[in-house]
Design a protein around this motif. Sequence first.
Motif, PDB file in Angstrom:
ATOM      1  N   VAL A  39      51.194  41.956  37.659  1.00  0.00           N
ATOM      2  CA  VAL A  39      50.283  42.947  38.326  1.00  0.00           C
ATOM      3  C   VAL A  39      48.961  43.049  37.552  1.00  0.00           C
ATOM      4  O   VAL A  39      47.822  43.047  38.036  1.00  0.00           O
ATOM      5  CB  VAL A  39      51.037  44.207  38.498  1.00  0.00           C
ATOM      6  N   LYS A  40      49.209  43.013  36.266  1.00  0.00           N
ATOM      7  CA  LYS A  40      47.850  43.372  35.390  1.00  0.00           C
ATOM      8  C   LYS A  40      47.233  41.946  35.467  1.00  0.00           C
ATOM      9  O   LYS A  40      45.806  42.335  35.641  1.00  0.00           O
ATOM     10  CB  LYS A  40      48.539  43.738  34.039  1.00  0.00           C
ATOM     11  N   TYR A  41      47.721  40.919  35.483  1.00  0.00           N
ATOM     12  CA  TYR A  41      46.774  39.647  35.647  1.00  0.00           C
ATOM     13  C   TYR A  41      46.240  39.684  37.105  1.00  0.00           C
ATOM     14  O   TYR A  41      44.945  39.160  36.926  1.00  0.00           O
ATOM     15  CB  TYR A  41      48.068  38.640  35.411  1.00  0.00           C
ATOM     16  N   GLN A  42      46.823  40.122  38.151  1.00  0.00           N
ATOM     17  CA  GLN A  42      46.263  39.916  39.117  1.00  0.00           C
ATOM     18  C   GLN A  42      45.054  40.876  39.182  1.00  0.00           C
ATOM     19  O   GLN A  42      43.805  40.686  39.725  1.00  0.00           O
ATOM     20  CB  GLN A  42      47.134  40.364  40.562  1.00  0.00           C
ATOM     21  N   LYS A  43      45.112  42.090  38.811  1.00  0.00           N
ATOM     22  CA  LYS A  43      44.168  43.223  39.011  1.00  0.00           C
ATOM     23  C   LYS A  43      42.962  42.741  37.857  1.00  0.00           C
ATOM     24  O   LYS A  43      41.769  42.664  38.175  1.00  0.00           O
ATOM     25  CB  LYS A  43      44.601  44.498  38.092  1.00  0.00           C
ATOM     26  N   LEU A  44      43.201  42.039  36.740  1.00  0.00           N
ATOM     27  CA  LEU A  44      42.096  41.577  36.045  1.00  0.00           C
ATOM     28  C   LEU A  44      41.523  40.300  36.722  1.00  0.00           C
ATOM     29  O   LEU A  44      40.273  40.169  36.407  1.00  0.00           O
ATOM     30  CB  LEU A  44      42.826  41.195  34.686  1.00  0.00           C
ATOM     31  N   LYS A  45      42.431  39.477  37.183  1.00  0.00           N
ATOM     32  CA  LYS A  45      41.820  38.277  38.205  1.00  0.00           C
ATOM     33  C   LYS A  45      40.807  38.872  39.170  1.00  0.00           C
ATOM     34  O   LYS A  45      39.610  38.463  39.340  1.00  0.00           O
ATOM     35  CB  LYS A  45      42.852  37.691  38.753  1.00  0.00           C
TER      36      LYS A  45
END
Length: 112
Positions: A39-45
Motif C-alpha cells: 500500500v505504501k508502495y502504491q501511494k509512493l508510486k
Amino acid sequence: MYRKLAIAFLGIALSSSVALAGVCTVKPEAETKKDTLPVKYQKLKKENEELKQQLSSCCEKKEELKSEIESLNSQIDSLTKEKESLTQKLSSYLSKDELISKIQQLQEELRR
C-alpha cells in the motif's frame, strides 16, 4: 529524623514510578500499522507520477518562457538598432538654435 527519611523514601518512590510509567507506554506509530508495504508502495508510486506530471508541466512552462524571453530580447535588439539610426538621423539635422538663426538670416535677406 524519621520524617526526613520517610519524605526521602516517598520522593524516591514517586520519581521511580514516574520513570517506569514511561517504559510501559506504547508509541502511537507502533499502535497500529495502517499501511502495509504494498500500500505504501502504491501511494509512493502515485505521488511519484503526480510529481512527474508537475515536473513536465513546469518544463513546458520553462520552455515557453525561454522562447518568450528570446522574442523579447530580439525586440529589444531591433528597437535598440532603430534608436541608434534615429539618433544618427537626428544628429544630422540642425539644432533649434541653428534653425532659428537661419530663419532670421533668410528673413533679413528677403527684406533687402
